[in-house]
Design an enzyme around this catalytic site. Structure first.
Site, PDB file in Angstrom:
ATOM      1  CG  ASP A 185     -78.310  20.118  46.438  1.00 46.03           C
ATOM      2  OD1 ASP A 185     -79.160  18.976  46.424  1.00 46.03           O
ATOM      3  OD2 ASP A 185     -78.525  21.076  46.191  1.00 46.03           O
TER       4      ASP A 185
ATOM      5  CD  GLU B 222     -70.002  38.246  45.657  1.00 51.75           C
ATOM      6  OE1 GLU B 222     -70.668  38.462  46.602  1.00 51.75           O
ATOM      7  OE2 GLU B 222     -70.233  38.069  44.713  1.00 51.75           O
TER       8      GLU B 222
END
Length: 417
Positions: free
Chosen positions: A267, A136
């Site tokens: 969320d 990443e």
């Protein structure tokens, strides 16, 4: 102990599409690719195979934050050992986080850029530190940070060995320094590759259908997450952000921001989307929002969400969550969290965005997923390519959680729970 009994046919284990990657011996191998393009798994296999082949080689594996290594690179390398049938010759430990090739004592070291001293002060017991893998790599926003890391692999190598960095990443933003340095201006020491899921012959029908659906449902994401192309970022919703180190518990920091209030939002996600928890500190007087931590993980049950938040030390914080899942909110309450549903209402997204746009958002470097989202959260375009006043339905999990966290300040309501 020796590995003379290990006999494998690499093409069957690794698959196709990475011949140039496997053979290259220049300083930099840089692979941008879509999800499921085998870039991480191929890198893990290459490291294990070549460390067993070269008895003086040691490897450094790096991500921006140390805590993300165990569930990513460390797990991928364990998988590679198992896939190669080399389990008897490898030892993996979690404290310290490392892997050792038992016949020779060679090691794979794991480090995070959030502890730079540990990155630059590695001393190997056997041979030399000659290879590095940055997973990443998109998370490393500063080229200067990479340059410092690059210098950690230094000195001469024994005959037959070479120094090499491998960078793997999803190419979300075309303005990232990696594109200019390695893809726009490659030199003889650089191999820059783009891979995608179509070179992964190990995907099943369900995996391929997910990409076919993405191609129809979300062409913008498919261009990046499906085909491995550069993400073209135009019309950012939030431009008022920067990455900076800060310590939310430091006395000087607290003295400089005496009116700080904590803001937590959640969320929900599960299979396709991550559960996202936003952890922030708001200074309304200075109009500054400090983003200091995050939770971002798929496949979390409500019980594991509660356990994760409590393990992070935020079990007593007031959390505002997506009200679309009242049953989940009730269950999280029963598990000990102080949580309520967001009020939402007409134009809540628009009004919330406008309110947040007046803030300066300072993001701690550990919040890599927040940085990725806010760097790619743009306004939707209509069919003529014109920006609308609605944000895209993508890169929005922590963005939504941030709005929930700040809802009471946006609306002037009191937090009741």
């Amino acid at each position: 102990m020796n590995n003379s009994a290990l006999r494998i046919f690499l093409p069957d284990v690794v698959g196709k599409g990475y011949a140039a990657f496997w053979k290259f011996k220049g300083r930099y191998r840089v692979v941008k690719g879509s999800r499921a393009s085998k870039k991480s798994k191929t890198t893990a296999l290459w490291i294990i195979v070549n460390m067993m082949q070269y008895p003086q080689a040691n490897t450094l594996v790096v991500r921006k934050t140390f805590r993300t290594l165990k569930d990513s690179c460390y797990t991928e390398l364990k998988w590679a050992v198992h896939r190669l049938g080399a389990d008897p010759w490898w030892k993996f430990t979690e404290s310290p986080l490392e892997a050792e090739y038992l016949p020779t004592g060679q090691k794979i070291y794991f480090r995070g850029l959030d502890d730079p001293l540990k990155v630059t002060s590695i001393t190997v017991d056997v041979g030399v530190l000659c290879w590095g893998w940055i997973e990443e790599a998109y998370e490393i926003m500063s080229e200067d940070d990479f340059n410092i890391l690059d210098e950690s692999i230094r000195g001469s190598c024994p005959p037959g060995l070479w120094k090499q960095w491998t960078l793997t990443f999803n190419p979300w933003n075309e303005h990232h320094w990696i594109k200019k340095r390695f893809f726009d201006n490659p030199d003889d020491e650089t191999l820059a590759l783009t891979t995608n899921y179509m070179c992964n012959e190990f995907l099943d029908a369900a995996d391929l259908k997910a990409f076919d659906d993405m191609k129809i449902r979300n062409p913008r994401r498919y261009a990046v997450a499906g085909l491995g192309g550069w993400g073209i970022v135009e019309g950012l919703v939030y431009e008022n952000f920067r990455e900076a180190e800060f310590n939310p518990k430091d006395e000087a920091f607290l003295a400089d921001h005496p009116s700080l209030v904590s803001c937590f939002g959640l969320d929900f996600g599960y299979t396709n989307d991550p559960t996202a928890v936003f952890c922030g500190l708001l200074d309304q007087k200075k109009k500054q929002l400090f983003v200091f931590d995050e939770l971002y993980e798929k496949g979390l049950s409500n019980k594991r969400i509660a356990e994760s938040i409590q393990a992070m030390g935020y079990g007593k914080e007031r959390i505002t969550a997506d009200s679309a899942e009242p049953k989940s909110i009730d269950e999280l309450k029963s598990l000990g969290l102080r949580i309520k549903g967001a009020a939402k209402g007409k134009d809540s997204v628009k009004n919330g965005i406008q309110w947040i746009q007046d803030l300066e958002i300072i993001i701690h470097p550990r919040c890599v997923n927040f940085i990725t989202e806010i760097s790619n959260y743009t306004w939707e375009k209509d069919r003529f390519g014109v920006m609308t006043n609605a944000p895209i339905d993508d890169f929005n999990h922590l963005m939504d959680a941030m709005r929930y966290a700040l809802e009471n300040y946006i609306t002037g309501s009191k937090w009741i729970c």
